[in-house]
Write an enzyme that holds these catalytic residues in place. Structure first.
Site, mmCIF file in Angstrom:
data_model
loop_
_atom_site.group_PDB
_atom_site.id
_atom_site.type_symbol
_atom_site.label_atom_id
_atom_site.label_comp_id
_atom_site.label_asym_id
_atom_site.label_seq_id
_atom_site.Cartn_x
_atom_site.Cartn_y
_atom_site.Cartn_z
ATOM 1 N N THR A 255 -20.501 27.840 19.648
ATOM 2 C CA THR A 255 -20.158 29.450 19.346
ATOM 3 C C THR A 255 -19.777 29.747 20.140
ATOM 4 O OG1 THR A 255 -22.180 28.448 18.870
ATOM 5 C CG2 THR A 255 -21.160 28.504 16.884
ATOM 6 N N TYR A 256 -20.697 31.804 20.264
ATOM 7 C CA TYR A 256 -20.767 32.466 20.810
ATOM 8 C C TYR A 256 -22.219 31.991 22.108
ATOM 9 C CZ TYR A 256 -20.285 36.979 23.484
ATOM 10 O OH TYR A 256 -20.204 38.217 24.399
ATOM 11 N N MET A 257 -21.881 32.167 23.511
ATOM 12 C CA MET A 257 -22.733 31.984 24.235
ATOM 13 C C MET A 257 -23.447 32.660 25.199
ATOM 14 S SD MET A 257 -19.522 32.403 26.085
ATOM 15 C CE MET A 257 -18.800 33.814 26.810
ATOM 16 N N ARG A 258 -23.626 33.819 24.763
ATOM 17 C CA ARG A 258 -24.330 35.477 24.952
ATOM 18 C C ARG A 258 -25.195 34.988 23.675
ATOM 19 N NH1 ARG A 258 -20.004 36.268 28.069
ATOM 20 N NH2 ARG A 258 -19.529 36.283 29.693
#
Length: 546
Positions: free
Chosen positions: A69-72
């Site tokens: 999933t999105y890493m930020r």
């Protein structure tokens, strides 16, 4: 002190030891939450030795390939579908008793809950990525995601006191035993350093094998590594998940901070050992003040820091970005107008910049070291266009000042007048060779010898004061010999050279290099042969992708 330590050890020579008490407590180790941006950067730095920017680059590739999933994100939230998927995998791999589904609450103020925590998109995929680093990071993310939904580990902590019949001092032993591994089956935190103790009972007689007393020294605070700096930035509320990596890479690219290893120094320590019925004194040695991949401020960084603190103290305040984020949250909730917030900031900020333009020319970040005994001129150390340097003379005088760059290991704060004068002694003439002057100088990239408009680099750690004319001639001849060995063929009329390179012989023409085919003998090439190889290489060159 050593006298008291020796007296205690000698009193234990014929002592009888026994277990005075055993205290056992049951405890639990709870599973860690899934990764956020900052915890992923910290853990990848500790476990995999990745830099912050490397971690984010690899995570971006895993995300773009659809593996995570999105890493930020600074959210600890997992969707219900993800929790159900992870639970199935845990039950299938380890059993029902290892499963403990839970939702973690994000504690950080203003956390953006739009994204989930970092997790695999499909927990059943055990390996992902086309290289070792990608696979290592994916495994770390997967294990942490699994562990976050597993049961706590049951442990039994033991504290044992050992007494003797010769003195009133207690010896203490601590350890633990894992009775149910829980999440430790998958994920091992770094802080598990307690030792396991064997089954023991109160009153058991203990046989002393050896006892030692070791001298220890107070340690200075540890310098920041990249993961440690990320953790501190998160604690202070500096930036958001997306800004940690760019911030740390920017201060390094601009030369404010350098990441390096320190070899440390060898230091002796005392050791008293009780064994075989006697006490003997030994001397050991250890490496002190060593550091690996730590961040050190440069001279430029220190000067920039002083400038910012003097003129923009409110902006570089640790809590500045945290307050700005609070204002943004107020705007998002409709409690504050964004135009008012922007005006409140940019009005005073613009005035501050205009005021600094007028007064900042007095801030040079320079330090007066003293006077040159020969000329009577002032000697300064300061930051120049190419880094830290020393200056002889004042800029306002008619005569142009002389400059010299600092060498490796020298700093603005540590350099002395004597060291500065040694640097200013260069460039100096060492004599003449082949009817041309030999010049010894220190440049932007270190010390060098110049002769007939040719430059010969020197080892930066070499004592320049010991270099004379004969040494310089030897360096010049060595440099020429290396150049001769490198040159195979030279065709000046065609501006073509055939050279020995790191990866084999090659042709250079027009500032570009061309590989020589294996079936060609570099020593017999003609200008026509070289032109044919160059033309063939240009034909084979692939067009750039749009």
């Amino acid at each position: 002190d050593e006298k008291k330590v020796r007296a205690f050890l000698e009193s234990c020579i014929d002592a009888n030891f026994h277990i005075a008490s055993i205290e056992k407590k049951k405890a639990k180790k709870h599973a860690p939450p899934p990764f956020t941006t900052s915890t992923l950067q910290q853990e990848a730095g500790r476990k995999l030795h990745f830099s912050v920017s490397q971690t984010m680059m690899l995570a971006q590739r895993l995300y773009e390939a659809g593996y995570i999933t999105y890493m930020r994100t600074d959210s600890l939230n997992l969707s219900s579908a993800a929790i159900g998927m992870i639970r199935k995998e845990i039950v299938k791999s380890f059993g029902e008793e290892f499963s403990h589904p839970r939702k973690f609450k994000t504690r950080s103020r203003g956390a953006q809950e739009a994204h989930e925590a970092i997790r695999p998109t499909n927990i059943q995929v055990e390996e992902a990525g086309d290289n070792k680093n990608l696979r290592s990071l994916y495994r770390l993310i997967r294990k942490r995601s699994l562990a976050s939904q597993m049961a706590a580990a049951d442990i039994e902590r033991t504290k044992m006191l050992i007494d003797n019949d010769r003195n009133e001092e207690h010896l203490e032993a601590k350890g633990e035993m894992i009775t149910f591994p829980g999440f430790l089956k998958v994920y091992q935190p770094d802080d598990d350093k307690d030792k396991l103790l064997p089954p023991l009972h109160q009153g058991d007689v203990m046989i002393l094998k050896q006892m030692e007393a070791v001298e220890r020294f107070t340690q200075p605070p540890s310098r920041y590594s990249e993961p440690m700096l990320v953790k501190k930035m998160e604690e202070l509320g500096i930036g958001r998940p997306s800004t940690y990596a760019p911030t740390i890479s920017t201060i390094q690219k601009r030369g404010y901070v350098v990441k390096k290893d320190l070899p440390g120094i060898r230091r002796e320590f005392r050791r008293l050992l009780l064994a075989d019925g006697s006490v003997r004194r030994e001397t050991g040695s250890e490496t002190a003040y060593s550091a690996k991949s730590r961040l050190f401020p440069t001279d430029t960084g220190r000067v920039v820091n002083r400038f910012l603190i003097r003129y923009f103290n409110d902006i570089v305040n640790y809590h500045f970005t945290a307050h700005i984020e609070e204002d943004f949250d107020e705007i998002a909730r409709g409690k504050k107008a964004w135009r008012e917030m922007i005006a409140e900031f940019y009005g005073p900020f613009h005035e501050k910049i205009e005021e600094t333009r007028k007064t900042a020319d007095t801030f040079k970040g320079e330090r007066l070291l003293g006077r040159d005994p020969e000329s009577g001129k002032n000697v300064y150390v300061k930051i120049g266009r190419y880094g830290p340097m020393v200056q002889l003379g004042d800029s306002k005088t008619e005569e142009k000042p002389r400059f010299a760059s600092l060498r490796d290991g020298q700093s603005l704060d540590g350099i002395t007048l004597e060291e500065a004068l040694q640097l200013l002694a260069f460039p100096k003439k060492l004599g003449r060779y082949e009817e041309e002057d030999i010049i010894l100088a220190i440049g932007r990239y270190g010390p060098y010898i110049k002769h007939k408009n040719t430059y010969y680099s020197l080892d930066g750690s070499r004592d320049l004061s010991a270099i004379g004319r004969e040494d310089a001639v030897g360096i010049i001849e060595d440099g020429r010999e290396k150049k001769r060995k490198k040159l195979i063929r030279d065709f000046p009329e065609a501006n073509i050279k055939v050279l020995h390179g790191r990866y084999g012989p090659y042709i250079t023409h027009g500032g570009r290099n061309y590989k020589i085919p294996k079936d060609e003998d570099p020593g017999t090439l003609t200008p026509a042969d070289c032109k044919a190889i160059i033309a063939d290489a240009k034909k084979k060159k692939k067009p750039k992708k749009k």
